[in-house]
Motif scaffolding. Structure first.
Motif, PDB file in Angstrom:
ATOM      1  N   THR A  18       0.876  -1.187   0.000  1.00  0.00           N
ATOM      2  CA  THR A  18       0.000   0.000   0.000  1.00  0.00           C
ATOM      3  C   THR A  18       0.910   1.232   0.000  1.00  0.00           C
ATOM      4  OG1 THR A  18      -0.071   0.382   2.387  1.00  0.00           O
ATOM      5  CG2 THR A  18      -1.647  -1.225   1.518  1.00  0.00           C
ATOM      6  N   THR A  19       0.292   2.402  -0.038  1.00  0.00           N
ATOM      7  CA  THR A  19       1.107   3.622  -0.027  1.00  0.00           C
ATOM      8  C   THR A  19       1.697   3.879   1.368  1.00  0.00           C
ATOM      9  OG1 THR A  19      -1.065   4.671   0.064  1.00  0.00           O
ATOM     10  CG2 THR A  19       0.169   4.879  -1.997  1.00  0.00           C
ATOM     11  N   ASP A  20       1.212   3.154   2.376  1.00  0.00           N
ATOM     12  CA  ASP A  20       1.809   3.237   3.720  1.00  0.00           C
ATOM     13  C   ASP A  20       2.806   2.080   3.858  1.00  0.00           C
ATOM     14  OD1 ASP A  20       2.378   2.912   6.437  1.00  0.00           O
ATOM     15  OD2 ASP A  20       0.445   3.774   7.036  1.00  0.00           O
ATOM     16  N   LYS A  21       4.074   2.392   4.099  1.00  0.00           N
ATOM     17  CA  LYS A  21       5.099   1.343   4.093  1.00  0.00           C
ATOM     18  C   LYS A  21       4.920   0.315   5.223  1.00  0.00           C
ATOM     19  CE  LYS A  21       8.628   3.850   6.769  1.00  0.00           C
ATOM     20  NZ  LYS A  21       7.933   3.526   8.009  1.00  0.00           N
ATOM     21  N   ASP A  22       4.179   0.680   6.266  1.00  0.00           N
ATOM     22  CA  ASP A  22       4.001  -0.237   7.398  1.00  0.00           C
ATOM     23  C   ASP A  22       2.783  -1.148   7.248  1.00  0.00           C
ATOM     24  OD1 ASP A  22       6.200   0.785   8.768  1.00  0.00           O
ATOM     25  OD2 ASP A  22       4.990   2.446   9.545  1.00  0.00           O
ATOM     26  N   LEU A  23       1.966  -0.873   6.233  1.00  0.00           N
ATOM     27  CA  LEU A  23       0.707  -1.627   6.089  1.00  0.00           C
ATOM     28  C   LEU A  23       0.626  -2.320   4.735  1.00  0.00           C
ATOM     29  CD1 LEU A  23      -1.808   1.031   7.533  1.00  0.00           C
ATOM     30  CD2 LEU A  23      -0.658  -0.818   8.762  1.00  0.00           C
ATOM     31  N   VAL A  24      -0.029  -3.477   4.707  1.00  0.00           N
ATOM     32  CA  VAL A  24      -0.257  -4.185   3.444  1.00  0.00           C
ATOM     33  C   VAL A  24      -1.718  -4.627   3.393  1.00  0.00           C
ATOM     34  CG1 VAL A  24       2.125  -5.005   3.111  1.00  0.00           C
ATOM     35  CG2 VAL A  24       0.550  -6.385   4.494  1.00  0.00           C
ATOM     36  N   ILE A  25      -2.144  -5.015   2.179  1.00  0.00           N
ATOM     37  CA  ILE A  25      -3.504  -5.541   2.030  1.00  0.00           C
ATOM     38  C   ILE A  25      -3.417  -7.050   1.872  1.00  0.00           C
ATOM     39  CG2 ILE A  25      -5.516  -5.619   0.484  1.00  0.00           C
ATOM     40  CD1 ILE A  25      -5.068  -2.586   0.028  1.00  0.00           C
ATOM     41  N   GLN A  26      -4.236  -7.745   2.646  1.00  0.00           N
ATOM     42  CA  GLN A  26      -4.283  -9.211   2.583  1.00  0.00           C
ATOM     43  C   GLN A  26      -5.580  -9.609   1.874  1.00  0.00           C
ATOM     44  OE1 GLN A  26      -3.117 -12.341   5.706  1.00  0.00           O
ATOM     45  NE2 GLN A  26      -5.009 -11.500   6.501  1.00  0.00           N
ATOM     46  N   LEU A 178      -0.893 -21.154  14.411  1.00  0.00           N
ATOM     47  CA  LEU A 178      -0.695 -19.700  14.469  1.00  0.00           C
ATOM     48  C   LEU A 178       0.700 -19.335  13.983  1.00  0.00           C
ATOM     49  CD1 LEU A 178      -2.003 -18.849  18.072  1.00  0.00           C
ATOM     50  CD2 LEU A 178      -3.226 -18.459  15.914  1.00  0.00           C
ATOM     51  N   GLU A 179       0.807 -18.148  13.413  1.00  0.00           N
ATOM     52  CA  GLU A 179       2.121 -17.599  13.080  1.00  0.00           C
ATOM     53  C   GLU A 179       2.257 -16.228  13.729  1.00  0.00           C
ATOM     54  OE1 GLU A 179       2.942 -17.908   8.823  1.00  0.00           O
ATOM     55  OE2 GLU A 179       1.762 -19.758   8.800  1.00  0.00           O
ATOM     56  N   PHE A 180       3.479 -15.874  14.034  1.00  0.00           N
ATOM     57  CA  PHE A 180       3.771 -14.592  14.690  1.00  0.00           C
ATOM     58  C   PHE A 180       4.820 -13.840  13.885  1.00  0.00           C
ATOM     59  CE2 PHE A 180       1.877 -17.290  17.789  1.00  0.00           C
ATOM     60  CZ  PHE A 180       1.153 -16.446  18.624  1.00  0.00           C
ATOM     61  N   GLY A 181       4.862 -12.511  14.065  1.00  0.00           N
ATOM     62  CA  GLY A 181       5.841 -11.722  13.321  1.00  0.00           C
ATOM     63  C   GLY A 181       6.365 -10.581  14.167  1.00  0.00           C
ATOM     64  N   ARG A 182       7.475 -10.017  13.687  1.00  0.00           N
ATOM     65  CA  ARG A 182       8.063  -8.856  14.378  1.00  0.00           C
ATOM     66  C   ARG A 182       7.570  -7.600  13.681  1.00  0.00           C
ATOM     67  NH1 ARG A 182      12.421 -12.533  13.176  1.00  0.00           N
ATOM     68  NH2 ARG A 182      12.724 -13.856  15.020  1.00  0.00           N
ATOM     69  N   TYR A 183       6.902  -6.745  14.477  1.00  0.00           N
ATOM     70  CA  TYR A 183       6.376  -5.484  13.935  1.00  0.00           C
ATOM     71  C   TYR A 183       7.231  -4.358  14.478  1.00  0.00           C
ATOM     72  CZ  TYR A 183       3.189  -1.645  12.919  1.00  0.00           C
ATOM     73  OH  TYR A 183       2.641  -0.468  12.461  1.00  0.00           O
ATOM     74  N   LYS A 184       7.797  -3.567  13.555  1.00  0.00           N
ATOM     75  CA  LYS A 184       8.689  -2.472  13.982  1.00  0.00           C
ATOM     76  C   LYS A 184       7.919  -1.155  13.944  1.00  0.00           C
ATOM     77  CE  LYS A 184      12.900  -4.804  12.615  1.00  0.00           C
ATOM     78  NZ  LYS A 184      12.371  -5.923  11.812  1.00  0.00           N
ATOM     79  N   ALA A 185       7.821  -0.532  15.120  1.00  0.00           N
ATOM     80  CA  ALA A 185       7.164   0.770  15.185  1.00  0.00           C
ATOM     81  C   ALA A 185       7.901   1.632  16.204  1.00  0.00           C
ATOM     82  CB  ALA A 185       5.703   0.610  15.607  1.00  0.00           C
ATOM     83  N   ASN A 186       8.078   2.894  15.890  1.00  0.00           N
ATOM     84  CA  ASN A 186       8.780   3.855  16.757  1.00  0.00           C
ATOM     85  C   ASN A 186      10.144   3.321  17.211  1.00  0.00           C
ATOM     86  OD1 ASN A 186       6.328   5.267  16.616  1.00  0.00           O
ATOM     87  ND2 ASN A 186       5.553   4.124  18.389  1.00  0.00           N
ATOM     88  N   GLY A 187      10.866   2.721  16.295  1.00  0.00           N
ATOM     89  CA  GLY A 187      12.206   2.227  16.606  1.00  0.00           C
ATOM     90  C   GLY A 187      12.231   0.979  17.476  1.00  0.00           C
ATOM     91  N   LYS A 188      11.038   0.454  17.816  1.00  0.00           N
ATOM     92  CA  LYS A 188      10.991  -0.745  18.659  1.00  0.00           C
ATOM     93  C   LYS A 188      10.422  -1.905  17.850  1.00  0.00           C
ATOM     94  CE  LYS A 188       8.511   0.134  22.222  1.00  0.00           C
ATOM     95  NZ  LYS A 188       7.803   0.386  23.444  1.00  0.00           N
ATOM     96  N   SER A 189      10.811  -3.136  18.210  1.00  0.00           N
ATOM     97  CA  SER A 189      10.252  -4.295  17.522  1.00  0.00           C
ATOM     98  C   SER A 189       9.442  -5.096  18.541  1.00  0.00           C
ATOM     99  CB  SER A 189      11.404  -5.134  16.973  1.00  0.00           C
ATOM    100  OG  SER A 189      10.921  -6.362  16.511  1.00  0.00           O
TER     101      SER A 189
END
Ligand code: TMP
Ligand code: ASP
Length: 261
Positions: A18-26, A178-189
């Motif tokens: 998407t145009t937001d680098k942190d978000l995608v469309i599923q 279930l699957e899990f992922g690392r989400y990076k926001a505000n310099g934190k994961s």
């Protein structure tokens, strides 16, 4: 926000930028696969139902403080989700032994487990998602000890919540993945739940009859998969308006209603 190019196509979903680098469309496809893609078909309407069921469960999990990738459902087949670095492990949670574990370990089908059992599989289709131990995860740096401990805590809360939610609508939660992922926001994961939760990824049995209301209907050639998934959605209170089910075969929906005791 605009839909961009296709980033990844899996067996049941497609991910778009998407145009937001942190978000995608599923995007939820209608493709059904089993036994690592050896068996496959297209089941019209499955993606629509999984999109709705997964949205419902993930928003309920958010409300009890389980962080997950869902931002919002966009339409019948699409959701906006957070882009994560996926941890390459499939976490399988079992309350009742059935499926691969009974063949692997010679356990009687339907054995109720004393405690939820967590199994780890390496997420690698070419290798057939082999079962691995926590030691393998640490040895090959697939996740850290802290991450595994955090994931285990989340899994047990998710399992408790989902057992209760399904029990309330006359369904037994047998097992799920279930699957899990690392989400990076505000310099934190941070580690978040990054997976759909639907009858494709759970085993769900009717509490009274043990009728299978999940993808085993396809895996075992039992037929009537859409009516079973629709039954799950209806019991969860997701499908009540006619407009909500326009992409699903409405005649099948009404026959499910009639057959319900
Ligand atoms: P299993 O008995 O085949 O190991 O499956 C356990 C649970 O995990 C069952 O609810 C189905 C789900 N699952 C997936 O969602 N994806 C997979 O690739 C596999 C193997 C299982
Ligand atoms: N999802 C896996 C596959 O597509 C296995 C399964 O769910 O049975 O083959």
């Amino acid at each position: 926000m605009k839909k961009g190019k296709k980033l990844y196509e899996g067996k049941a979903k497609i991910i778009y930028a998407t145009t937001d680098k942190d978000l995608v469309i599923q995007y939820f496809k209608d493709d059904a696969t089993a036994f690592n893609n050896q068996k496959k078909t297209i089941i019209e309407g499955k993606g629509v139902l999984n999109n709705r069921i997964s949205e419902h469960i993930l928003s309920n999990l958010s409300q009890i403080g389980i962080k997950n990738h869902l931002v919002k459902r966009l339409n019948m087949r699409e959701q906006i989700i957070k882009l994560v670095e996926i941890i390459p492990i499939e976490f399988v949670v079992r309350n009742v032994a059935t499926g691969s574990i009974i063949k692997r370990l010679g356990i009687e089908d339907g054995t109720v487990l004393k405690e939820p059992l967590i199994e780890y599989c390496l997420k690698d289709d070419e290798l057939g998602d082999p079962i691995i131990s926590e030691e393998h995860i640490l040895a090959f740096d697939w996740a850290s000890k802290e991450e595994i401990d955090e994931v285990k805590k989340m899994i047990l809360r998710i399992n408790d919540f989902m057992i209760g939610m399904f029990r309330g609508v006359g369904i037994k939660l047998i097992d799920f993945k279930l699957e899990f992922g690392r989400y990076k926001a505000n310099g934190k994961s941070e580690v978040i739940l990054a997976d759909e939760i639907s009858p494709d990824t759970c085993r769900l049995w009717d509490s009274i009859t043990d009728k299978k209301l999940d993808k085993d209907r396809f895996r075992k050639d039992l037929g009537e998969l859409i009516p079973a998934y629709t039954e799950v959605a209806k019991r969860l209170g997701i499908l009540h308006e006619q407009s909500n089910v326009s992409a699903v075969n409405v005649t099948k929906l009404s026959s499910v209603k009639k057959n319900r005791k």
